[in-house]
Design a protein around this motif. Structure first.
Motif, PDB file in Angstrom:
ATOM      1  N   TYR A  82       8.231   9.770 -34.491  1.00 42.02           N
ATOM      2  CA  TYR A  82       8.044  10.865 -33.528  1.00 42.02           C
ATOM      3  C   TYR A  82       6.549  11.108 -33.276  1.00 42.02           C
ATOM      4  O   TYR A  82       6.132  11.319 -32.136  1.00 42.02           O
ATOM      5  CB  TYR A  82       8.708  12.130 -34.036  1.00 42.02           C
ATOM      6  CG  TYR A  82       8.491  13.321 -33.133  1.00 42.02           C
ATOM      7  CD1 TYR A  82       9.203  13.442 -31.935  1.00 42.02           C
ATOM      8  CD2 TYR A  82       7.570  14.305 -33.458  1.00 42.02           C
ATOM      9  CE1 TYR A  82       9.001  14.536 -31.110  1.00 42.02           C
ATOM     10  CE2 TYR A  82       7.355  15.400 -32.644  1.00 42.02           C
ATOM     11  CZ  TYR A  82       8.080  15.508 -31.458  1.00 42.02           C
ATOM     12  OH  TYR A  82       7.865  16.563 -30.640  1.00 42.02           O
ATOM     13  N   GLN A  83       5.752  11.075 -34.334  1.00 39.91           N
ATOM     14  CA  GLN A  83       4.325  11.356 -34.182  1.00 39.91           C
ATOM     15  C   GLN A  83       3.600  10.214 -33.471  1.00 39.91           C
ATOM     16  O   GLN A  83       2.556  10.437 -32.866  1.00 39.91           O
ATOM     17  CB  GLN A  83       3.683  11.593 -35.555  1.00 39.91           C
ATOM     18  CG  GLN A  83       4.105  12.934 -36.151  1.00 39.91           C
ATOM     19  CD  GLN A  83       3.535  13.145 -37.545  1.00 39.91           C
ATOM     20  OE1 GLN A  83       3.048  12.214 -38.173  1.00 39.91           O
ATOM     21  NE2 GLN A  83       3.625  14.372 -38.025  1.00 39.91           N
ATOM     22  N   LYS A  85       4.713   8.463 -30.912  1.00 45.85           N
ATOM     23  CA  LYS A  85       5.177   8.296 -29.522  1.00 45.85           C
ATOM     24  C   LYS A  85       4.052   8.551 -28.554  1.00 45.85           C
ATOM     25  O   LYS A  85       3.254   9.373 -28.634  1.00 45.85           O
ATOM     26  CB  LYS A  85       6.325   9.251 -29.218  1.00 45.85           C
ATOM     27  CG  LYS A  85       7.653   8.678 -29.617  1.00 45.85           C
ATOM     28  CD  LYS A  85       8.749   9.521 -29.068  1.00 45.85           C
ATOM     29  CE  LYS A  85      10.088   8.923 -29.436  1.00 45.85           C
ATOM     30  NZ  LYS A  85      11.183   9.665 -28.892  1.00 45.85           N
TER      31      LYS A  85
END
Length: 85
Positions: A82-83, A85
């Motif tokens: 997620y980080q 992206k």
């Protein structure tokens, strides 16, 4: 057909009073219906509430270090992805 200001004020006051009365009666009726519904639900519902699981719930086991390590690894990988992206 022209109306004088006092006649217009009187007609406006009557209309306002009728509108406020209708709204008050509707809200009083709504409160009464909600109260009756609450009593009916309280009377016919089970004594103990049933705990429902969310649709995608995954059962978590408290024992077993290997399962916890896999869960921690999956959460860490998801956060990392997620980080980035």
């Amino acid at each position: 057909m022209e109306s004088s200001i006092p006649e217009l004020l009187l007609a406006g006051s009557r209309l306002m009073l009728i509108g406020m009365t209708i709204v008050f009666l509707f809200l009083a009726l709504l409160v009464g219906v909600i109260h009756v519904t609450s009593r009916l639900i309280g009377r016919y519902s089970p004594d103990e509430p049933v705990a429902l699981k969310p649709a995608g719930a995954i059962p978590v086991r408290s024992a077993g270090g290997e399962d916890e390590a896999e869960i921690v690894a999956a959460i860490t990988a998801a956060i990392h992805r997620y980080q980035n992206k």
